[in-house]
Scaffold this motif. Sequence first.
Motif, PDB file in Angstrom:
ATOM      1  N   GLN A 117       0.814  -1.213   0.000  1.00 45.34           N
ATOM      2  CA  GLN A 117       0.000   0.000   0.000  1.00 45.34           C
ATOM      3  C   GLN A 117       0.851   1.268   0.000  1.00 45.34           C
ATOM      4  O   GLN A 117       0.375   2.336   0.348  1.00 45.34           O
ATOM      5  N   CYS A 118       2.098   1.129  -0.432  1.00 44.34           N
ATOM      6  CA  CYS A 118       2.968   2.278  -0.670  1.00 44.34           C
ATOM      7  C   CYS A 118       2.950   2.540  -2.172  1.00 44.34           C
ATOM      8  O   CYS A 118       3.654   1.874  -2.946  1.00 44.34           O
ATOM      9  N   LEU A 119       2.112   3.491  -2.602  1.00 44.15           N
ATOM     10  CA  LEU A 119       1.787   3.623  -4.024  1.00 44.15           C
ATOM     11  C   LEU A 119       1.993   5.037  -4.546  1.00 44.15           C
ATOM     12  O   LEU A 119       1.372   5.421  -5.545  1.00 44.15           O
ATOM     13  N   ALA A 120       2.834   5.819  -3.890  1.00 42.19           N
ATOM     14  CA  ALA A 120       2.868   7.243  -4.227  1.00 42.19           C
ATOM     15  C   ALA A 120       3.728   7.552  -5.448  1.00 42.19           C
ATOM     16  O   ALA A 120       3.228   8.044  -6.453  1.00 42.19           O
ATOM     17  N   HIS A 121       5.004   7.276  -5.365  1.00 41.58           N
ATOM     18  CA  HIS A 121       5.940   7.819  -6.341  1.00 41.58           C
ATOM     19  C   HIS A 121       6.576   6.711  -7.195  1.00 41.58           C
ATOM     20  O   HIS A 121       6.312   5.525  -7.002  1.00 41.58           O
ATOM     21  N   LEU A 122       7.424   7.156  -8.116  1.00 44.44           N
ATOM     22  CA  LEU A 122       8.229   6.215  -8.895  1.00 44.44           C
ATOM     23  C   LEU A 122       9.383   5.737  -8.007  1.00 44.44           C
ATOM     24  O   LEU A 122      10.555   6.003  -8.246  1.00 44.44           O
ATOM     25  N   HIS A 123       9.000   5.015  -6.980  1.00 44.86           N
ATOM     26  CA  HIS A 123       9.867   4.644  -5.860  1.00 44.86           C
ATOM     27  C   HIS A 123       9.641   3.156  -5.629  1.00 44.86           C
ATOM     28  O   HIS A 123       8.712   2.765  -4.945  1.00 44.86           O
ATOM     29  N   CYS A 124      10.484   2.346  -6.232  1.00 41.82           N
ATOM     30  CA  CYS A 124      10.159   0.923  -6.353  1.00 41.82           C
ATOM     31  C   CYS A 124      10.561   0.108  -5.133  1.00 41.82           C
ATOM     32  O   CYS A 124      11.449   0.490  -4.377  1.00 41.82           O
ATOM     33  N   PRO A 125       9.904  -1.054  -4.950  1.00 42.32           N
ATOM     34  CA  PRO A 125      10.425  -2.036  -3.998  1.00 42.32           C
ATOM     35  C   PRO A 125      11.670  -2.681  -4.603  1.00 42.32           C
ATOM     36  O   PRO A 125      11.635  -3.153  -5.740  1.00 42.32           O
ATOM     37  N   PRO A 126      12.801  -2.676  -3.904  1.00 43.48           N
ATOM     38  CA  PRO A 126      14.018  -3.236  -4.499  1.00 43.48           C
ATOM     39  C   PRO A 126      14.030  -4.760  -4.443  1.00 43.48           C
ATOM     40  O   PRO A 126      13.627  -5.365  -3.450  1.00 43.48           O
ATOM     41  N   MET A 127      14.477  -5.356  -5.532  1.00 43.49           N
ATOM     42  CA  MET A 127      14.640  -6.812  -5.566  1.00 43.49           C
ATOM     43  C   MET A 127      15.723  -7.249  -4.583  1.00 43.49           C
ATOM     44  O   MET A 127      16.705  -6.543  -4.360  1.00 43.49           O
ATOM     45  N   THR A 497       1.297  -5.793  -5.197  1.00 47.25           N
ATOM     46  CA  THR A 497       0.044  -5.086  -4.923  1.00 47.25           C
ATOM     47  C   THR A 497      -1.086  -5.706  -5.739  1.00 47.25           C
ATOM     48  O   THR A 497      -0.924  -5.999  -6.929  1.00 47.25           O
ATOM     49  N   THR A 498      -2.235  -5.907  -5.118  1.00 46.78           N
ATOM     50  CA  THR A 498      -3.381  -6.521  -5.781  1.00 46.78           C
ATOM     51  C   THR A 498      -4.522  -5.519  -5.918  1.00 46.78           C
ATOM     52  O   THR A 498      -4.520  -4.445  -5.293  1.00 46.78           O
ATOM     53  N   LEU A 499      -5.506  -5.893  -6.708  1.00 52.13           N
ATOM     54  CA  LEU A 499      -6.688  -5.042  -6.858  1.00 52.13           C
ATOM     55  C   LEU A 499      -7.412  -4.894  -5.523  1.00 52.13           C
ATOM     56  O   LEU A 499      -7.971  -3.831  -5.217  1.00 52.13           O
ATOM     57  N   THR A 500      -7.383  -5.929  -4.701  1.00 48.42           N
ATOM     58  CA  THR A 500      -7.995  -5.856  -3.369  1.00 48.42           C
ATOM     59  C   THR A 500      -7.294  -4.823  -2.505  1.00 48.42           C
ATOM     60  O   THR A 500      -7.938  -4.062  -1.773  1.00 48.42           O
ATOM     61  N   ASP A 501      -5.954  -4.772  -2.571  1.00 46.65           N
ATOM     62  CA  ASP A 501      -5.204  -3.763  -1.818  1.00 46.65           C
ATOM     63  C   ASP A 501      -5.645  -2.357  -2.218  1.00 46.65           C
ATOM     64  O   ASP A 501      -5.870  -1.493  -1.363  1.00 46.65           O
TER      65      ASP A 501
END
Length: 525
Positions: A117-127, A497-501
Amino acid sequence: MNKPPEERPASSAKSSAESTDSADGEDSSDSMPSEESLFLGSEKGAETYRTTMEQTTDAILDAFVENADPYSGTSPESLREEFAEMEMIPDSGEGLESALESAEPVLRNSVGVSDRQCLAHLHCPPMISGLAAEAMLSATNQSMDSWDQSPAATHLETRMVEELCDLFGYGDSGDGVFTSGGTQSNFMGLLLARERFAKERFGTNVQRSGLPHRAKAMRILCSEEAHFTAEQAAAHLGLGENAVVTVESNDDREMCPDALDQTLAELDERELLPFALVGTAGTTDFGSIDPLDELAERAEEHDLWFHVDAAYGGALALSDRHRDLLSGIDRADSLSVDFHKLFYQPISCGAFLLRDGSQYEHIARNASYLNPEGASVPNLVAKSAQTTRRFDALKPFLSFRALGRDGFGMLVDETIALAEEVAELLASGSSFELVAEPTINAVVFRYRPTSDMADERLSWLNEAIRESLLREGDAVVARTEVDGVTALKFTLLNPRTTLTDVADILDAIERRGSSLRAVSPEVKR
């Protein structure tokens, strides 16, 4: 032959530390730690490193897995007070274990970029592969400014650049360098554009002689939706932000070729000198992609350097389903791509690519202690705006080896599909307004409970909702302005992230919006 000097005595601090080490290897509290335990290169240093990395791993997992939230909700004022009370440069050290514990408030109050639910910026989860590479490149501490400071790293980056040039359709003459991200890459493109134009039009070598007399007439063109780094680069290049001329966009927020033709004609009438055209493959707010083929045709017709800012959208090159959106990018003179966006690598990691690597001659530089003329080893420092530079190429290298092009393409496709589903969900809801259909995976919308709500009230309400979500630590959502009115934005980079989230966040937005309207009469209508 002179005899070598006798081995110097250990420093008093070191001798004291070593003489007071406890039996179990711990340094006593009233002494400096031994040099052997401060650095890799010895058994004691290796043990300290292993213990420290284990402690660090536990702290990170505790903050971002066991006790994960999008954000803690701590206010700027509270954070300022907390760190104001913390001594940054104490007279005496407290030991590494204690020092690591002092980073707890940093971890606790960091944005959880891997949270769904962190969806703000072009700030990705790192692999995780990128995190492993970060540990390797930090520990080896290679510096990319000369071969003898980074022998293997130099060759690996060179090979990565070759394969990236192939990915984007550049031929064997392509070249490039890793950068800190899109800002630096866009600067490099416009730097080379300026150097080439000044040399060919005025016979001026700007690197040596400075800007030509008519530099005030030089112009850069980009869309009105382009990233601010075009103006920033113009300022840094001594041309001034007014040298950037924005071209009208169409309803899809893409540069309009007809408007570009008109702008070029107007510049000609005013005897101004356009020298560079910047196309965007993925605008920050909407993910819009300019018609690159048509822009390339205009650039060729008017002898403009064509640079494509693909910091956001460059990852589409890995997608069989969406690669055609980048049609024409192979015709760009240069392009920027970021790996810390849709390639899921830790910040910072970007690349600047050139279709014709010989253009680097415009900024070539030699230093006897780094890259003397005539040296036979590879030279990367003359391709970069940096001297000391990290070995960031290791991150995408390990990640591509682990996942392959197909794996990356699948992740990109999944996030774009989610954005399309979210857009449908918003369009079907009576309380929301979808501002634009998504091109990649950025979705811009507003909470609009009534159709007749005034713009000022609408802006206040959406901003208040966003701040409430952040303050409560429930979700991190972005804000922007569209046509002067505040809008909210989901940047759906996270493949988890899912549609439910997203639906849960929309429900929270509706609840907060309803509550805010109830306690704030001025925004009831």
